[in-house]
Motif scaffolding. Sequence first.
Motif, short mmCIF file in Angstrom:
data_model
loop_
_atom_site.label_atom_id
_atom_site.label_comp_id
_atom_site.label_asym_id
_atom_site.label_seq_id
_atom_site.Cartn_x
_atom_site.Cartn_y
_atom_site.Cartn_z
N THR A 17 0.78 -1.26 0.01
CA THR A 17 -0.18 0.00 -0.02
C THR A 17 0.89 1.23 0.03
O THR A 17 0.77 2.09 -0.68
N ASP A 18 1.72 1.38 0.81
CA ASP A 18 2.54 2.54 1.06
C ASP A 18 4.01 2.45 1.40
O ASP A 18 4.75 3.25 1.75
N LYS A 119 -2.40 3.67 3.44
CA LYS A 119 -3.29 4.29 2.42
C LYS A 119 -4.10 3.38 1.66
O LYS A 119 -5.12 3.59 1.40
#
Length: 360
Positions: A17-18, A119
């Motif tokens: 995701t991040d 995120k």
Amino acid sequence: MIAVLLFLLMRPGTVSTDGTVTFENPDYCALKGSSVQFKCLYNYSDVETVSQTSWFKGVIEDGIFQRVNLSLIPSYQNRWEYRGDHQHNCSLALHDLQDNDTGYYFFRFDTNKYGWRSKGSVYLSVTELHAEVKPQRARAGDNVTLNCRTSCHYPNIVWLRDGHLVTKPKFTAKAEDAGYYSCCVEGHKSVQSDPMALAVWYSPLNVSIEVSHGEYLTEGSNVSLTCSSAANPAADAYTWYRSGVSSSNSLLRVGSGQVLTISPVEASHNGLYLCQAQNRLGKSNSTAVLLAVGEEGLSRYTVLKIGVLVIVVLLLPSLVIIWAWRRRRNSRNSASDKETDSHDYENILSITEVKITTPN
């Protein structure tokens, strides 16, 4: 630890995701009432230590999408379980899933220096199993198909009828197939669909006669013969027939209705009695009951009984040979042409003894 993260990033279906939180699967589909576990991994620098971890549910409040901590949502009380740690595992388990559990889930962790939140997210879709029985009303001999609908993909669906395992989702209806059907996923019998009923219509089966009196009757007494059968819909017409002991091929209609009452019993009532049960799908005959009235009737009954015994003795060797031949033929053909069960029931004339004697 970097090697572990790279390994997860390279796995099919693994999403980063991040750069700090990795979800093993971003899209889950689970059954209502079951449990699910989100597996994930989080990473941080070597100079940091984790002080707190939290999972959030994405909700819309006043038209604004927000992340709400699961611990603050009353409907999740005692249903969520953090299975991770303060190192790198951030797995979450949800139990007794409900429809409103569908949605997006986010993870956050705080260190001694920073606060990190994903995120990306995990999306959970909660679905139910819906059983379909087509047709729901079938006649004996009709084809029946069971279908289990769900938005998830489950290749290992199991069917139950009144709690008992059903081996095939497609079958030819028989009387004993009537009942309530539900489906579940193999290994998760506790989570089942709502039951759906199957009604099977069939013509009368197992027609039988019950005699009201004891074994010994006296001429001038009363006797009642009651006809019963298994049928769906229930038999709505009964017809009674009598034949003489010496001429059993000739049947005389002697009454109608489920109960035939003979009062008083006379010598002229001597003979074989049988009933025919009928509904709108068909009819079937019972086995025969013998009323032997007076000395003449008892004598004829004795002759008939001896005659039947002689016939059985004479025919027994031939019947054994025929049975052995048919069994051998069936065993040869079973591999290529498997016989199906027959729903046509042959009425076999058998004799139940009821003695009626004259008083001294």
